[in-house]
Design an enzyme around this catalytic site. Structure first.
Site, PDB file in Angstrom:
ATOM      1  N   TYR A 486       0.790  -1.217  -0.063  1.00 54.74           N
ATOM      2  CA  TYR A 486      -0.172  -0.162  -0.017  1.00 54.74           C
ATOM      3  C   TYR A 486       0.752   1.079   0.037  1.00 54.74           C
ATOM      4  CZ  TYR A 486      -3.908   3.220   1.054  1.00 54.74           C
ATOM      5  OH  TYR A 486      -4.914   4.240   1.137  1.00 54.74           O
ATOM      6  N   SER A 566      -6.539   1.042  -4.296  1.00 55.33           N
ATOM      7  CA  SER A 566      -6.566   2.410  -4.271  1.00 55.33           C
ATOM      8  C   SER A 566      -5.130   3.049  -4.223  1.00 55.33           C
ATOM      9  CB  SER A 566      -7.260   2.290  -2.883  1.00 55.33           C
ATOM     10  OG  SER A 566      -7.746   3.710  -2.712  1.00 55.33           O
ATOM     11  N   ASP A 650     -17.697   3.690  -7.969  1.00 57.95           N
ATOM     12  CA  ASP A 650     -16.654   4.147  -7.236  1.00 57.95           C
ATOM     13  C   ASP A 650     -16.512   5.680  -7.160  1.00 57.95           C
ATOM     14  OD1 ASP A 650     -14.412   4.561  -5.640  1.00 57.95           O
ATOM     15  OD2 ASP A 650     -13.245   3.035  -6.605  1.00 57.95           O
ATOM     16  N   HIS A 685     -15.907   1.636  -4.075  1.00 61.54           N
ATOM     17  CA  HIS A 685     -14.559   1.315  -3.880  1.00 61.54           C
ATOM     18  C   HIS A 685     -14.158   0.091  -2.951  1.00 61.54           C
ATOM     19  CE1 HIS A 685     -10.478   3.370  -3.792  1.00 61.54           C
ATOM     20  NE2 HIS A 685     -10.530   3.027  -2.446  1.00 61.54           N
TER      21      HIS A 685
END
Length: 714
Positions: A486, A566, A650, A685
């Protein structure tokens, strides 16, 4: 307000199951499937940035309401699912995921009024059901989100009770959207009391007694509610029995109070409202309102100094705050409401070498220290006196230990990459922990192992990574491996068990998670080291993690996949273009992929603390342009087999990012590796996604990954 940050799309549900005898059989060759991609129209759109012209031929895909975009989505899905249908073991993976997912799952209980509430899923229910029971009586259904919509895509996103527990307000999300409706019911009869509040976004429900509650939202934007920019957040107060149109704006109505994110927290004794305002996902200002005085006015406590501060607890005239003001690893302070300026704050739990998260309940404070991405729990009193270390069953992640001041028993859950989530009760006086709810998962943790390693990134920085797999896996360079990351928004990746990882590992796969810079594992300095002009550090850390896995012979480039969602989708998109030869498969999910225009959609401008913007300066534009995935696909490049995933609803990272990136890759990819985009319809999302859709998504993702690694059978 930090809960407004981008979140990784990995589902952190606990799940597992029994292990079959079969495992993947890697092959050195694979049959290729011929693909004819849909034709994607190119327009002559050019933007100028500081004297540099940048083409944007797929700009038209940003219009999520156009019929042409809708037809493009259908055409892409037809090609993608046509390809996935050719994978011989796709149904086997789906069946196995279904088997593993099918066990009862519980949340920790909590008390409101005369009832104890808890969440439960029977196994394959699309959404968790809220139950309640009085004393030792039989549990009854309180709310069943599975009945909110026929297809399970309307989810319960929040549930909050009035002071005495007699009234409940709950928020629902439709189709995965961040826009919410709030429904108010009598908790005893479960009857709706008034019309639902609508168009609420990025909001808590903070009750003031039994009279009403504070919530946050934006004015509904012009144009598409899924992609149009939302820039001025407002805090409202809703008094029960009045129309939403009469709700009073408490903060955010004026130009002086313009903030992208605004939230309110009410002290447990109902005396004070602490308002947080932020321009980005890092840093906030604070305002205080004395709710006990009808004529009280807002009092500014602190300007936005680029630090994060939120309310933890209250006791008399003291509000207990968690802050990283002059403490990059965070500390707990007491703020006297009569002298609230930061210079007067008293340190209760001092900053330490480990990052501090905190909770409160039962008249105590609890430090959740992050020690090399794992949890250490310590109990303190409100004077900062250490009561005890709280022993955990293993190395992993613990969450919970929060409740009301009167609670004598609190609860926490424990998990790691090989241990299904288990709930423990904690006696606040004695410090004793007892097993409260064992996991019903049929998974033998003893047959798996997790190893934490520290590898060296490009600039010499040591970065931790946890590698999990079956015991006895041969380090021969041929193990199918997923590397997950991430690296952003101060978010820490701590160990958590999931059905998907269990399925992957029981087939002989390796699952590795790297704790990259940009995250919060080592505090604010670690976060800053992966932001703006230092964002390349995040990509270098991820590349170095891949090189470690290869050098240590866990895997090789032919059997290595990278995955992230993301901000992690940006990570995958950037790295697969910078080092395409290093990976066989790339799985960018709901990614931020157009770094020159991300700030023009929904709440994207609030991410500038981490990213900077293309309009900020010539230097920042050039830096973004140099790594923006959309703008760095090379004609004739040979990129990994790629499955881009997104949702058509999203409204956090708009699907246009994924649409445009997939179109660009399809147009320029050379070689035989496929480039596909899987677009989930009526999905957002990630939050609230039905279990049935998650099972399908993981079956497709794992099937695509193994198929492109040359695996012919399971």
């Amino acid at each position: 307000m930090k809960n407004l940050s981008l979140i990784a799309s990995a589902l952190l549900l606990v799940a597992c199951g029994s292990e079959p005898d079969n495992k993947v059989q890697p092959e050195t060759t694979m049959e290729t499937t011929e693909i004819t991609y849909p034709n994607t129209r190119k327009d002559d759109v050019v933007d100028e940035y500081f004297g540099t012209n940048v083409a944007d031929p797929y700009r038209w895909l940003e219009d999520d309401r156009s019929a042409e975009t809708g037809e493009w989505v259908k055409a892409q899905n037809k090609v993608t699912f046509g390809y996935l249908d050719t994978i011989p073991y796709r149904d086997t993976l789906k069946k196995r995921l279904t088997e593993l997912w099918n066990y009862e799952k519980y949340s920790a209980p909590f008390t409101e009024g005369n009832y104890t509430y808890f969440y439960k899923n029977d196994g394959l229910q699309n959404q968790y059901v809220v139950y309640r029971q009085k004393g030792d009586g039989e549990a009854e259904v309180f709310l069943d989100p599975n009945k909110f919509s026929d297809d399970g895509t309307t989810s319960l996103s929040q549930l909050s009770f009035s002071k005495d527990g007699s009234i409940a307000a709950y928020a629902i999300s439709e189709g995965g959207s961040d826009w919410r409706k709030v429904i108010i019911i009598d908790a005893e009869s479960k009857k709706q009391l008034e019309p639902a509040l609508e168009n609420i976004k990025f909001s808590d429900i903070a009750w003031k007694g039994n009279e009403g509650f504070f919530y946050s939202s934006y004015d509904k934007p012009e144009g598409s509610e899924l992609s149009a920019k939302t820039d001025q957040h407002k805090l409202y107060y809703h008094k029960l029995g009045t129309a939403q149109s009469e709700d009073k704006v408490i903060f955010g109505a004026t130009a002086e109070q313009k903030r992208r994110y605004v939230g309110g927290q009410v002290s447990e004794d109902d005396r004070f409202l602490l308002i947080s305002g932020a321009q980005s996902t890092s840093g906030n200002d604070l305002h205080l309102l004395d709710l006990s005085k009808p004529d009280a006015t807002l009092q500014k406590v602190m300007d936005d100094r680029g630090v994060d501060t939120y309310l933890l607890d209250s006791k008399g005239d003291n509000l207990y705050l968690v802050t990283n003001l002059d403490a990059p690893n965070q500390k707990v302070v007491a703020m006297d409401v009569n002298n609230p300026a930061p210079d007067n704050w008293k340190t209760i739990i001092a900053e330490s070498e480990h990052v501090l998260k905190a909770s409160s309940g039962g008249g105590y404070l609890y430090a959740h220290y992050i020690v090399d991405a794992t949890t250490k729990l310590v109990q303190f009193d409100h004077q900062g006196n250490k009561q005890r270390d709280i022993a955990l069953p293993d190395v992993g992640s613990a969450s919970g230990l929060d409740g009301k001041a009167k609670d004598q028993v609190l609860y926490y859950s424990f998990t790691n990459y090989k241990t299904p989530g288990t709930i423990y009760s904690f006696d606040v006086k004695s410090g004793e922990s007892d097993l409260y709810q064992a996991s019903g998962a049929k998974f033998n943790s003893d047959e798996y192992e997790s190893t934490q390693v520290f590898y060296t990134s490009k600039d010499g920085t040591k970065v931790p990574m946890i590698i999990t797999h079956k015991k006895g896996v041969e380090l021969n360079g041929k193990n199918p491996t997923i590397l997950y990351g991430y690296g952003g928004f101060n978010i820490s990746l701590t160990p958590s068990f999931s059905v998907a990882n269990a399925v992957w590992m029981e087939q002989g796969g390796v699952y590795a998670v790297a704790n990259l810079r940009g995250g919060g594992e080592y505090g604010k300095d670690w976060h800053k080291a992966g932001t703006q002009m230092q964002k390349q550090n995040v990509f270098d850390d991820f590349i170095a993690a891949a090189e470690y896995l290869i050098d240590a012979n866990y895997t090789s480039s032919d059997y290595l996949a990278i995955r992230g969602g993301s901000n992690g989708g940006l990570l995958v998109g950037a790295v697969m273009l910078q080092r395409p030869e290093l990976f066989k498969v790339a799985l960018p999910a709901v990614g931020v992929l157009d770094m020159l225009r991300y700030h023009k959609f929904t709440s994207g401008a609030g991410w500038a603390y981490d990213y900077g913007t293309s309009e900020q300066s010539k230097e920042m534009f050039e830096y973004l342009y140099a790594y923006s995935p959309l703008h760095n696909v090379k004609e004739g490049g040979q990129y990994p087999a790629t499955l881009v995933t997104t949702g058509d609803h999203d409204d956090r990272v708009v699907p246009a990012h994924s649409f445009k990136f997939a179109a660009e890759l399809q147009a320029k990819q050379a070689g035989e590796n496929p480039v596909l985009i899987r677009i989930e319809t009526n999905a957002g999302h990630g939050a609230g996604t039905p279990v049935s859709k998650y099972i399908e998504q993981y079956a497709d993702m794992f099937g695509f990954t193994l198929f492109n690694m040359g695996v012919k059978q399971l």
